[in-house]
Design a protein around this motif. Structure first.
Motif, PDB file in Angstrom:
ATOM      1  N   THR A  74     -12.020  -7.954   2.142  1.00  0.00           N
ATOM      2  CA  THR A  74     -11.001  -8.523   1.254  1.00  0.00           C
ATOM      3  C   THR A  74     -10.379  -7.130   0.546  1.00  0.00           C
ATOM      4  N   ILE A  75      -9.280  -7.238   0.070  1.00  0.00           N
ATOM      5  CA  ILE A  75      -8.735  -6.012  -0.573  1.00  0.00           C
ATOM      6  C   ILE A  75      -8.615  -6.207  -1.927  1.00  0.00           C
ATOM      7  N   ALA A  76      -8.975  -5.278  -2.891  1.00  0.00           N
ATOM      8  CA  ALA A  76      -8.731  -5.440  -4.185  1.00  0.00           C
ATOM      9  C   ALA A  76      -7.425  -4.589  -4.578  1.00  0.00           C
ATOM     10  N   SER A  77      -6.396  -5.244  -4.863  1.00  0.00           N
ATOM     11  CA  SER A  77      -5.092  -4.665  -4.802  1.00  0.00           C
ATOM     12  C   SER A  77      -5.051  -4.068  -6.128  1.00  0.00           C
ATOM     13  N   LYS A  78      -4.302  -2.657  -5.865  1.00  0.00           N
ATOM     14  CA  LYS A  78      -4.091  -1.724  -7.248  1.00  0.00           C
ATOM     15  C   LYS A  78      -2.587  -1.091  -6.924  1.00  0.00           C
ATOM     16  N   ALA A  79      -2.090  -0.784  -8.090  1.00  0.00           N
ATOM     17  CA  ALA A  79      -0.734  -0.272  -8.002  1.00  0.00           C
ATOM     18  C   ALA A  79      -0.877   1.151  -7.716  1.00  0.00           C
ATOM     19  N   LYS A  80      -0.003   1.418  -6.640  1.00  0.00           N
ATOM     20  CA  LYS A  80       0.130   2.953  -6.151  1.00  0.00           C
ATOM     21  C   LYS A  80       0.664   3.914  -7.242  1.00  0.00           C
ATOM     22  N   ASP A  91     -10.465   6.578  -3.584  1.00  0.00           N
ATOM     23  CA  ASP A  91     -10.854   6.029  -2.066  1.00  0.00           C
ATOM     24  C   ASP A  91      -9.974   4.815  -2.535  1.00  0.00           C
ATOM     25  N   ALA A  92      -8.875   4.778  -3.024  1.00  0.00           N
ATOM     26  CA  ALA A  92      -8.064   3.739  -2.804  1.00  0.00           C
ATOM     27  C   ALA A  92      -6.778   4.009  -1.548  1.00  0.00           C
ATOM     28  N   HIS A  93      -6.616   3.139  -0.697  1.00  0.00           N
ATOM     29  CA  HIS A  93      -5.709   3.530   0.433  1.00  0.00           C
ATOM     30  C   HIS A  93      -4.909   2.225   0.848  1.00  0.00           C
ATOM     31  N   TRP A  94      -4.069   2.325   1.864  1.00  0.00           N
ATOM     32  CA  TRP A  94      -3.149   1.420   2.353  1.00  0.00           C
ATOM     33  C   TRP A  94      -3.985   0.735   3.427  1.00  0.00           C
ATOM     34  N   HIS A  95      -3.993  -0.889   3.329  1.00  0.00           N
ATOM     35  CA  HIS A  95      -4.723  -1.534   4.159  1.00  0.00           C
ATOM     36  C   HIS A  95      -3.985  -2.721   4.679  1.00  0.00           C
ATOM     37  N   GLN A  96      -4.168  -3.218   6.049  1.00  0.00           N
ATOM     38  CA  GLN A  96      -3.460  -4.345   6.441  1.00  0.00           C
ATOM     39  C   GLN A  96      -3.871  -5.549   5.718  1.00  0.00           C
ATOM     40  N   LYS A 100      -1.314 -11.316   2.884  1.00  0.00           N
ATOM     41  CA  LYS A 100       0.032 -11.055   2.490  1.00  0.00           C
ATOM     42  C   LYS A 100       0.983 -10.732   3.756  1.00  0.00           C
ATOM     43  N   LYS A 101       0.153 -10.381   4.848  1.00  0.00           N
ATOM     44  CA  LYS A 101       1.124 -10.087   6.196  1.00  0.00           C
ATOM     45  C   LYS A 101       1.709  -9.016   5.964  1.00  0.00           C
ATOM     46  N   LYS A 102       1.017  -7.937   5.474  1.00  0.00           N
ATOM     47  CA  LYS A 102       1.608  -6.677   5.303  1.00  0.00           C
ATOM     48  C   LYS A 102       0.677  -5.605   4.726  1.00  0.00           C
ATOM     49  N   GLN A 103       0.877  -4.300   4.423  1.00  0.00           N
ATOM     50  CA  GLN A 103       0.245  -3.250   4.173  1.00  0.00           C
ATOM     51  C   GLN A 103      -0.047  -3.481   2.489  1.00  0.00           C
ATOM     52  N   ASP A 104      -1.355  -3.515   2.079  1.00  0.00           N
ATOM     53  CA  ASP A 104      -1.404  -3.443   0.678  1.00  0.00           C
ATOM     54  C   ASP A 104      -2.514  -2.335   0.118  1.00  0.00           C
ATOM     55  N   TYR A 105      -2.015  -1.635  -1.023  1.00  0.00           N
ATOM     56  CA  TYR A 105      -2.742  -0.611  -1.500  1.00  0.00           C
ATOM     57  C   TYR A 105      -3.874  -1.039  -2.465  1.00  0.00           C
ATOM     58  N   GLY A 106      -5.067  -0.417  -2.234  1.00  0.00           N
ATOM     59  CA  GLY A 106      -6.071  -0.759  -3.087  1.00  0.00           C
ATOM     60  C   GLY A 106      -7.375  -0.148  -2.388  1.00  0.00           C
ATOM     61  N   HIS A 107      -8.518  -0.934  -2.838  1.00  0.00           N
ATOM     62  CA  HIS A 107      -9.945  -1.014  -2.340  1.00  0.00           C
ATOM     63  C   HIS A 107     -10.279  -2.209  -1.518  1.00  0.00           C
ATOM     64  N   GLN A 108     -10.741  -1.691  -0.308  1.00  0.00           N
ATOM     65  CA  GLN A 108     -11.252  -2.678   0.747  1.00  0.00           C
ATOM     66  C   GLN A 108     -12.578  -2.767   0.750  1.00  0.00           C
ATOM     67  N   ALA A 109     -13.061  -4.158   0.313  1.00  0.00           N
ATOM     68  CA  ALA A 109     -14.586  -4.327   0.281  1.00  0.00           C
ATOM     69  C   ALA A 109     -14.982  -5.113   1.492  1.00  0.00           C
ATOM     70  N   VAL A 110     -15.907  -4.613   2.242  1.00  0.00           N
ATOM     71  CA  VAL A 110     -16.777  -5.211   3.352  1.00  0.00           C
ATOM     72  C   VAL A 110     -17.871  -5.987   2.805  1.00  0.00           C
ATOM     73  N   TYR A 128     -15.025   0.527   1.529  1.00  0.00           N
ATOM     74  CA  TYR A 128     -14.744   1.007   2.776  1.00  0.00           C
ATOM     75  C   TYR A 128     -13.704   2.127   2.391  1.00  0.00           C
ATOM     76  N   ASP A 129     -14.256   3.392   2.529  1.00  0.00           N
ATOM     77  CA  ASP A 129     -13.371   4.515   2.096  1.00  0.00           C
ATOM     78  C   ASP A 129     -12.952   5.383   3.302  1.00  0.00           C
ATOM     79  N   LYS A 130     -13.112   4.879   4.396  1.00  0.00           N
ATOM     80  CA  LYS A 130     -12.584   5.516   5.715  1.00  0.00           C
ATOM     81  C   LYS A 130     -13.618   6.873   6.162  1.00  0.00           C
ATOM     82  N   SER A 131     -14.567   6.945   5.458  1.00  0.00           N
ATOM     83  CA  SER A 131     -15.852   7.958   5.914  1.00  0.00           C
ATOM     84  C   SER A 131     -16.395   7.408   7.088  1.00  0.00           C
ATOM     85  N   ARG A 132     -16.535   6.057   7.138  1.00  0.00           N
ATOM     86  CA  ARG A 132     -16.804   5.477   8.237  1.00  0.00           C
ATOM     87  C   ARG A 132     -16.249   4.183   8.637  1.00  0.00           C
ATOM     88  N   SER A 133     -16.237   3.930   9.746  1.00  0.00           N
ATOM     89  CA  SER A 133     -15.473   2.570  10.140  1.00  0.00           C
ATOM     90  C   SER A 133     -15.968   1.253   9.676  1.00  0.00           C
TER      91      SER A 133
END
Length: 361
Positions: A74-80, A91-96, A100-110, A128-133
């Motif tokens: 899930t995505i913890a949305s944050k203001a860009k 470690d905040a990034h754009w995630h699908q 919301k059916k679109k790109q969302d900025y924030g932290h993704q929690a696995v 998920y900080d993109k250092s590993r998939s």
């Protein structure tokens, strides 16, 4: 303790100013505790995970029912932040966002939740900080899981039904039941076809198509059992809602590496995956998963760990296993009761009002 007390206060949003109200220290000290404090968060995570395993695996041994390992993100949305921000959130990034059916900025929690016989507890939540998939995150979690006490199941959406993950969980005694995409290749009658190419040729009268009921809904389901790419034998279910048979957008496909299960058993087990969505909703609505104001990645990971601890306490800390909502209400009411009792004692002992106000403020 100050953070955990704050969790049960009305209007809790995960802000350090709320932690300060239940702490003798300034909010900057509480923030330092999360971001730079020299406490062993890895030890706390290990103890918490072992407590979850003891309860869930113990319930499986007691009842003989399977452990369900549920995975999702899930995505913890944050203001860009502006490009010139001096201290942007780490470690905040754009995630699908599927929601919301679109790109969302924030932290993704696995996250991984373990469930058995109606008891569901969060086992792991990783940033998920993109250092590993995300695939590697699940592989690492699977590697640390003990062997399932009975035949059990790993439930996931189409993002995690990779051959690597399915094999990793099978080694630990978990068959996989998950959604798969329509471009997955199957071999009906020995002919190599993508599911999306094969599905339009299905008819309600085909021998392998059945009308089944899952919950309160009915579906036409085609059962394929056989080879997939890199998988020698599995069951694939191609399904349409009863009133949308043949509609491409309504097509859903599922895989089970346990070929002994019936169509109804596979779908009913997959529905159990909803418990992890419930956890995400509880974490966002009550535990501030998407409201915290913490900039450092280390502080965020520690905040999520304490959030998981609070969730565990709600489910287990009343002296018996209860739902999160019941446990949360129990501790919230207990705090109110303690405050009222304190004020009552102060009044009985004729303590000046100004001192009482300062004590409970």
């Amino acid at each position: 303790m100050a953070i955990l007390i704050a969790v049960f206060s009305y209007g809790y949003k995960g802000k350090t100013v709320q932690f300060e109200r239940s702490s003798p220290y300034h909010r900057t000290t509480v923030a330092h505790f999360l971001n730079h404090g020299k406490w062993n968060s890895d030890k706390l995570e290990s103890v918490l995970q072992q407590a979850v395993l003891d309860l869930i695996y113990g319930e499986s041994i007691r009842t003989g029912k399977p452990v369900l390992c549920l995975a999702d993100d899930t995505i913890a949305s944050k203001a860009k932040p502006p490009s010139r921000a001096e201290h942007p959130i780490e470690d905040a990034h754009w995630h699908q966002s599927h929601l919301k059916k679109k790109q969302d900025y924030g932290h993704q929690a696995v996250s991984v939740t373990l469930s058995c016989n109606g008891i569901s507890l969060n086992y792991a939540i990783e940033l998920y900080d993109k250092s590993r998939s995300k695939i590697q995150i699940l592989l690492d979690i699977a590697e640390k899981l003990p062997q399932a006490p009975v035949l059990s199941y790993f439930l996931c959406d189409s993002w995690y039904t990779s051959v690597k993950i399915m094999r990793a969980f099978l080694k630990k005694g978990f068959y996989t039941i998950g959604a798969i995409k329509s471009n997955r290749v199957i071999f009906p009658a020995g002919i190599r076809q993508q599911i999306g190419q094969f599905a339009p040729f299905l008819r309600k009268t085909d021998s392998n198509v059945r009308l089944v009921t899952v919950g309160a809904r009915k579906f036409y389901v085609y059962r394929y059992e056989g080879k997939l790419n890199e998988i020698e034998s599995a069951v694939v279910l191609i399904s349409y809602p009863k009133d949308a048979f043949g509609v491409p957008s309504a097509l859903r496909a599922f895989i089970s590496t346990d070929v002994s299960l019936s169509v109804t058993e596979i779908l009913n087990l997959y529905v159990e995956r909803w418990e992890i969505e419930v956890f995400f909703r509880q974490a966002k609505q009550k535990l501030a998963l998407d409201k915290y104001q913490i900039r450092s990645a280390r502080g965020i990971r520690r905040f999520w760990l304490l959030m998981s601890l609070a969730h565990f306490i709600c489910c287990t800390g009343t002296g018996r296993i209860v739902s999160f909502e019941d446990g949360y209400r129990f501790f919230q009411n207990a705090m109110i009761k303690e405050r009222v009792e304190f004020i009552y004692r102060c009044a009985s002992e004729h303590i000046p009002l100004v001192d009482v106000v300062n004590a409970v403020a």
